[in-house]
Design a protein around this motif. Structure first.
Motif, PDB file in Angstrom:
ATOM      1  N   UNK A   1       0.856  -1.177   0.000  1.00  0.00           N
ATOM      2  CA  UNK A   1       0.000   0.000   0.000  1.00  0.00           C
ATOM      3  C   UNK A   1       0.901   1.238   0.000  1.00  0.00           C
ATOM      4  N   UNK A   2       0.598   2.194  -0.850  1.00  0.00           N
ATOM      5  CA  UNK A   2       1.398   3.415  -0.950  1.00  0.00           C
ATOM      6  C   UNK A   2       1.124   4.324   0.251  1.00  0.00           C
ATOM      7  N   UNK A   3       2.041   5.258   0.553  1.00  0.00           N
ATOM      8  CA  UNK A   3       1.803   6.206   1.652  1.00  0.00           C
ATOM      9  C   UNK A   3       0.513   6.999   1.465  1.00  0.00           C
ATOM     10  N   UNK A   4       0.209   7.370   0.236  1.00  0.00           N
ATOM     11  CA  UNK A   4      -1.019   8.118  -0.029  1.00  0.00           C
ATOM     12  C   UNK A   4      -2.252   7.281   0.300  1.00  0.00           C
ATOM     13  N   UNK A   5      -2.218   6.004  -0.072  1.00  0.00           N
ATOM     14  CA  UNK A   5      -3.341   5.105   0.236  1.00  0.00           C
ATOM     15  C   UNK A   5      -3.470   4.915   1.746  1.00  0.00           C
ATOM     16  N   UNK A   6      -2.336   4.827   2.428  1.00  0.00           N
ATOM     17  CA  UNK A   6      -2.362   4.683   3.882  1.00  0.00           C
ATOM     18  C   UNK A   6      -3.007   5.909   4.533  1.00  0.00           C
ATOM     19  N   UNK A   7      -2.672   7.106   4.051  1.00  0.00           N
ATOM     20  CA  UNK A   7      -3.260   8.328   4.600  1.00  0.00           C
ATOM     21  C   UNK A   7      -4.762   8.384   4.375  1.00  0.00           C
ATOM     22  N   UNK A   8      -5.225   7.818   3.271  1.00  0.00           N
ATOM     23  CA  UNK A   8      -6.660   7.810   2.998  1.00  0.00           C
ATOM     24  C   UNK A   8      -7.425   6.906   3.956  1.00  0.00           C
ATOM     25  N   UNK A   9      -6.733   6.038   4.682  1.00  0.00           N
ATOM     26  CA  UNK A   9      -7.368   5.124   5.627  1.00  0.00           C
ATOM     27  C   UNK A   9      -7.510   5.716   7.025  1.00  0.00           C
ATOM     28  N   UNK A  10      -6.962   6.902   7.249  1.00  0.00           N
ATOM     29  CA  UNK A  10      -6.977   7.513   8.584  1.00  0.00           C
ATOM     30  C   UNK A  10      -8.382   7.930   8.975  1.00  0.00           C
ATOM     31  N   UNK A  11      -8.738   7.621  10.215  1.00  0.00           N
ATOM     32  CA  UNK A  11      -9.991   8.076  10.806  1.00  0.00           C
ATOM     33  C   UNK A  11      -9.669   8.812  12.092  1.00  0.00           C
ATOM     34  N   UNK A  12     -10.386   9.886  12.366  1.00  0.00           N
ATOM     35  CA  UNK A  12     -10.202  10.655  13.589  1.00  0.00           C
ATOM     36  C   UNK A  12     -11.327  10.275  14.542  1.00  0.00           C
ATOM     37  N   UNK A  47       3.702  12.683   2.085  1.00  0.00           N
ATOM     38  CA  UNK A  47       2.980  11.497   2.562  1.00  0.00           C
ATOM     39  C   UNK A  47       3.860  10.585   3.411  1.00  0.00           C
ATOM     40  N   UNK A  48       5.090  10.356   2.986  1.00  0.00           N
ATOM     41  CA  UNK A  48       5.989   9.467   3.737  1.00  0.00           C
ATOM     42  C   UNK A  48       6.278  10.048   5.118  1.00  0.00           C
TER      43      UNK A  48
END
Length: 71
Positions: A1-12, A47-48
């Protein structure tokens, strides 16, 4: 999974109502007088770097997160 995809998975879990514009600092990190923590604007970080920051903090971190309506 790319760093950008990982960031899209973040929930607050508990969004904060503190005003980003009232905090002191720059566009990447500011200090919140309400919670007495640094708040990181992960949209302004590469992103990284954002992923590394999240991993190093083990998820216990204050961030500014903006998500467009289209994802």
């Amino acid at each position: 999974m790319s760093p950008e995809e990982m960031l899209n998975q973040i929930n607050v879990a508990k969004p904060c109502s503190a005003d980003w514009d009232a905090m002191t600092g720059d566009e990447q990190v500011r200090f919140c007088d309400q919670c007495r923590k640094h708040v990181y604007n992960i949209a302004e970080l590469p992103a990284v770097e954002a992923i590394n920051l999240i991993q190093e903090s083990e998820g216990s971190l204050c961030v500014r997160l903006y998500r467009r309506q289209d994802g």
